[in-house]
Every structure is written in structure tokens, then in C-alpha cells.
Write a protein that holds these residues in place. Structure first.
Motif, PDB file in Angstrom:
ATOM      1  N   VAL A 242       0.856  -1.173   0.000  1.00  0.00           N
ATOM      2  CA  VAL A 242       0.000   0.000   0.000  1.00  0.00           C
ATOM      3  C   VAL A 242       0.898   1.230   0.000  1.00  0.00           C
ATOM      4  O   VAL A 242       1.990   1.208   0.579  1.00  0.00           O
ATOM      5  CB  VAL A 242      -0.943  -0.008   1.227  1.00  0.00           C
ATOM      6  N   VAL A 243       0.442   2.291  -0.681  1.00  0.00           N
ATOM      7  CA  VAL A 243       1.202   3.545  -0.756  1.00  0.00           C
ATOM      8  C   VAL A 243       0.277   4.694  -0.377  1.00  0.00           C
ATOM      9  O   VAL A 243      -0.891   4.722  -0.781  1.00  0.00           O
ATOM     10  CB  VAL A 243       1.773   3.769  -2.171  1.00  0.00           C
ATOM     11  N   TYR A 244       0.793   5.649   0.396  1.00  0.00           N
ATOM     12  CA  TYR A 244       0.033   6.830   0.806  1.00  0.00           C
ATOM     13  C   TYR A 244       0.998   7.978   0.994  1.00  0.00           C
ATOM     14  O   TYR A 244       2.186   7.782   1.258  1.00  0.00           O
ATOM     15  CB  TYR A 244      -0.749   6.560   2.089  1.00  0.00           C
ATOM     16  N   ALA A 245       0.497   9.216   0.830  1.00  0.00           N
ATOM     17  CA  ALA A 245       1.372  10.387   0.898  1.00  0.00           C
ATOM     18  C   ALA A 245       0.532  11.642   1.068  1.00  0.00           C
ATOM     19  O   ALA A 245      -0.683  11.626   0.824  1.00  0.00           O
ATOM     20  CB  ALA A 245       2.217  10.486  -0.378  1.00  0.00           C
ATOM     21  N   PRO A 246       1.165  12.755   1.459  1.00  0.00           N
ATOM     22  CA  PRO A 246       0.433  14.027   1.481  1.00  0.00           C
ATOM     23  C   PRO A 246      -0.074  14.344   0.071  1.00  0.00           C
ATOM     24  O   PRO A 246       0.648  14.129  -0.911  1.00  0.00           O
ATOM     25  CB  PRO A 246       1.497  15.036   1.937  1.00  0.00           C
ATOM     26  N   PRO A 247      -1.281  14.851  -0.063  1.00  0.00           N
ATOM     27  CA  PRO A 247      -1.820  15.112  -1.406  1.00  0.00           C
ATOM     28  C   PRO A 247      -0.979  16.090  -2.217  1.00  0.00           C
ATOM     29  O   PRO A 247      -0.968  16.017  -3.457  1.00  0.00           O
ATOM     30  CB  PRO A 247      -3.225  15.654  -1.128  1.00  0.00           C
ATOM     31  N   SER A 248      -0.256  16.994  -1.562  1.00  0.00           N
ATOM     32  CA  SER A 248       0.592  17.945  -2.287  1.00  0.00           C
ATOM     33  C   SER A 248       1.726  17.240  -3.029  1.00  0.00           C
ATOM     34  O   SER A 248       2.312  17.811  -3.956  1.00  0.00           O
ATOM     35  CB  SER A 248       1.179  18.974  -1.316  1.00  0.00           C
ATOM     36  N   ALA A 249       2.038  15.999  -2.629  1.00  0.00           N
ATOM     37  CA  ALA A 249       3.104  15.234  -3.275  1.00  0.00           C
ATOM     38  C   ALA A 249       2.581  14.291  -4.350  1.00  0.00           C
ATOM     39  O   ALA A 249       3.348  13.507  -4.899  1.00  0.00           O
ATOM     40  CB  ALA A 249       3.880  14.443  -2.219  1.00  0.00           C
ATOM     41  N   VAL A 250       1.272  14.358  -4.627  1.00  0.00           N
ATOM     42  CA  VAL A 250       0.651  13.432  -5.582  1.00  0.00           C
ATOM     43  C   VAL A 250       0.029  14.248  -6.722  1.00  0.00           C
ATOM     44  O   VAL A 250      -1.141  14.640  -6.646  1.00  0.00           O
ATOM     45  CB  VAL A 250      -0.412  12.562  -4.892  1.00  0.00           C
ATOM     46  N   PRO A 251       0.794  14.524  -7.782  1.00  0.00           N
ATOM     47  CA  PRO A 251       0.291  15.391  -8.855  1.00  0.00           C
ATOM     48  C   PRO A 251      -0.990  14.896  -9.507  1.00  0.00           C
ATOM     49  O   PRO A 251      -1.845  15.705  -9.890  1.00  0.00           O
ATOM     50  CB  PRO A 251       1.451  15.400  -9.861  1.00  0.00           C
ATOM     51  N   ARG A 252      -1.164  13.587  -9.646  1.00  0.00           N
ATOM     52  CA  ARG A 252      -2.352  13.072 -10.323  1.00  0.00           C
ATOM     53  C   ARG A 252      -3.637  13.440  -9.581  1.00  0.00           C
ATOM     54  O   ARG A 252      -4.695  13.564 -10.191  1.00  0.00           O
ATOM     55  CB  ARG A 252      -2.247  11.552 -10.463  1.00  0.00           C
ATOM     56  N   ALA A 253      -3.541  13.633  -8.255  1.00  0.00           N
ATOM     57  CA  ALA A 253      -4.731  13.962  -7.480  1.00  0.00           C
ATOM     58  C   ALA A 253      -5.382  15.247  -7.976  1.00  0.00           C
ATOM     59  O   ALA A 253      -6.602  15.422  -7.882  1.00  0.00           O
ATOM     60  CB  ALA A 253      -4.376  14.078  -5.997  1.00  0.00           C
ATOM     61  N   GLU A 254      -4.578  16.160  -8.506  1.00  0.00           N
ATOM     62  CA  GLU A 254      -5.115  17.422  -9.006  1.00  0.00           C
ATOM     63  C   GLU A 254      -5.941  17.227 -10.269  1.00  0.00           C
ATOM     64  O   GLU A 254      -6.735  18.101 -10.628  1.00  0.00           O
ATOM     65  CB  GLU A 254      -3.965  18.396  -9.264  1.00  0.00           C
ATOM     66  N   GLU A 255      -5.749  16.097 -10.951  1.00  0.00           N
ATOM     67  CA  GLU A 255      -6.466  15.833 -12.199  1.00  0.00           C
ATOM     68  C   GLU A 255      -7.779  15.083 -11.968  1.00  0.00           C
ATOM     69  O   GLU A 255      -8.580  14.954 -12.890  1.00  0.00           O
ATOM     70  CB  GLU A 255      -5.578  15.004 -13.139  1.00  0.00           C
ATOM     71  N   MET A 256      -7.988  14.573 -10.764  1.00  0.00           N
ATOM     72  CA  MET A 256      -9.185  13.787 -10.503  1.00  0.00           C
ATOM     73  C   MET A 256     -10.412  14.699 -10.395  1.00  0.00           C
ATOM     74  O   MET A 256     -10.346  15.757  -9.748  1.00  0.00           O
ATOM     75  CB  MET A 256      -9.018  12.969  -9.225  1.00  0.00           C
ATOM     76  N   PRO A 257     -11.537  14.303 -10.967  1.00  0.00           N
ATOM     77  CA  PRO A 257     -12.713  15.181 -10.991  1.00  0.00           C
ATOM     78  C   PRO A 257     -13.336  15.426  -9.625  1.00  0.00           C
ATOM     79  O   PRO A 257     -14.094  16.392  -9.466  1.00  0.00           O
ATOM     80  CB  PRO A 257     -13.691  14.439 -11.910  1.00  0.00           C
ATOM     81  N   THR A 258     -13.047  14.590  -8.639  1.00  0.00           N
ATOM     82  CA  THR A 258     -13.627  14.777  -7.306  1.00  0.00           C
ATOM     83  C   THR A 258     -12.623  15.357  -6.322  1.00  0.00           C
ATOM     84  O   THR A 258     -12.861  15.349  -5.115  1.00  0.00           O
ATOM     85  CB  THR A 258     -14.181  13.444  -6.763  1.00  0.00           C
ATOM     86  N   GLY A 259     -11.489  15.866  -6.835  1.00  0.00           N
ATOM     87  CA  GLY A 259     -10.540  16.539  -5.976  1.00  0.00           C
ATOM     88  C   GLY A 259     -11.026  17.947  -5.639  1.00  0.00           C
ATOM     89  O   GLY A 259     -12.088  18.380  -6.106  1.00  0.00           O
TER      90      GLY A 259
END
Length: 225
Positions: free
Chosen positions: A74-91
Motif C-alpha cells: 500500500v502507498v500513501y502520501a500528502p496530497p501535495s506530493a501526488v500530482p495526479r490527485a489534481e487531475e481527478m474530478p472529485t478533488g
């Protein structure tokens, strides 16, 4: 049969399945991800991302081993370190949450309860670090297989609640203040799912006890007349 969980780091990064070891879906923006694939540098990019997170934030994943063999991660991180999260429509991900990006269990270990075990390891780690919540993007397609985005149904089964619905990519959240109750539920499930698993324990060191004190013989004084 025995199992143990280790923190993900540069030493055991190669224990991830090769497809996942080369995947930078979450770690890079779509543009940079395509560029890394064109130059066949995704493995180097993945290693650089893990290294940066370790230095700036700390452990960002867990690997579970069964009988000494990698069985899931399993992988987890602060959202600021996950660029793809900015592309998700529910972000975007909430400011007080850590983003759970990926969880995989090897097909040969499916049905052993390892998904719940990994989720429990995440809860323990983040609760210890004072994090208030963990969020994840789910794949809402019926019968969706585990991939870069976890099935939403699985996330709900382990305690996540939908905070922003979407026909394909809902965002879900788990409040970690309820982690103690959730942990008890997971441990009960693990007792049933993994009843034959034994966890090797290190033998306790022998306790050194002081040698019994022997009283010194009484001194006999010479008689005086």
C-alpha cells in the motif's frame, strides 16, 4: 505459515510487482508520466519520488510478506506530493487528510484478508503521526479489478465513507479518530480469516537475577582473661 509488515523504502521497492514498480500514475502529472514512458525512465522516477517523500515526510507505504514472499503493498502520501490527485474530478483532497493512492494484493494471496491488514497498518501509522483522516479516490465501476485506483466497494468495506460522489471516481474518507473501533473490527476479522497464521515472536531475553547473598561467617574474637 507466518507474515510480517515492513515499511516501504528504497531497499524493498523492488519487491513491488514489476508493473507497479514501473507505474508512475500517481507520482507524476499526466504530461510528465507520458514523457517518462517515452524515455523508459519510469522506474527511476518512481525511485526518486519515494526517496523525496522519505526525506521530507517519512514512510509512505507498507509491504506485507507471507512466508517471506511479498504478498501485497500500500502507498500513501500528502496530497501535495501526488500530482495526479489534481487531475481527478472529485478533488481536491481535504487539507487535513493523507491520500491513500494504491493498494495491491498478489493474486495468489487473494482471500487471505491482506487488504484489511494493509488498511489497518495505514491507520496505525497515520494515527501515530497525528493525521486526522485518510482519503482515497475509488473506482466505482461494478466488479472493478484492483489497479492504480482502488475499487470503491473495497474502500467502503474497510471503513471509508463517500464524501464526494461521482459515477466513476468518487472520493472517500476515513476519520482516524474512529480508528480504535475500526481496528478492533479488523482484528476480529483477521482472527477468522487468518486463523492458521502464526506470527513469529522473538524469544524474551533471560532475566539476570543477582546471585543470592551469602552471609559472611561471624568473626570469632580471641577470649581475654
Amino acid at each position: 505459515m507466518s507474515w510480517h509488515v515492513d515499511s516501504l523504502n528504497l531497499d524493498n521497492l523492488d519487491d513491488l510487482p514489476k508493473r507497479c514498480r514501473r507505474c508512475v500514475f500517481w507520482e507524476l502529472s499526466p504530461h510528465l508520466s507520458r514523457q517518462a514512458e517515452d524515455f523508459a525512465s519510469t522506474e527511476l522516477e518512481k525511485e526518486a519520488w519515494i526517496s523525496e517523500i522519505l526525506l521530507e515526510w517519512g514512510s509512505c507505504g507498507k509491504v506485507v510478506y507471507m512466508r517471506g514472499v511479498p504478498a501485497g503493498y500500500v502507498v500513501y502520501a500528502p496530497p501535495s506530493a501526488v500530482p495526479r490527485a489534481e487531475e481527478m474530478p472529485t478533488g481536491p483532497v481535504s487539507a487535513d487528510a493523507v491520500l491513500l493512492t494504491t493498494m495491491q494484493v498478489m493474486p495468489e494471496f487473494a482471500g487471505e484478508g491482506l487488504g484489511r491488514m494493509l488498511a489497518q497498518a495505514v491507520v496505525k501509522d497515520l494515527t501515530r503521526r497525528g493525521v486526522k483522516a485518510v482519503e482515497a479516490f475509488g473506482d466505482a465501476r461494478p466488479g472493478s479489478e484492483p489497479g492504480c485506483v482502488m475499487p470503491a466497494d473495497f474502500l467502503r468495506r474497510v471503513g471509508f465513507k463517500t464524501v464526494r460522489p461521482h459515477p466513476r471516481w468518487p472520493r472517500l474518507r476515513m476519520e482516524l479518530r474512529s480508528g480504535i473501533t475500526w481496528k478492533e473490527d479488523v482484528e476480529h476479522a483477521l482472527e477468522q480469516l487468518l486463523g492458521t497464521v502464526t506470527i513469529p515472536m522473538q524469544a524474551a531475553a533471560p532475566v539476570e537475577r543477582p546471585a543470592p547473598r551469602v552471609p559472611a561467617p561471624a568473626q570469632v574474637l580471641p577470649a581475654t582473661f
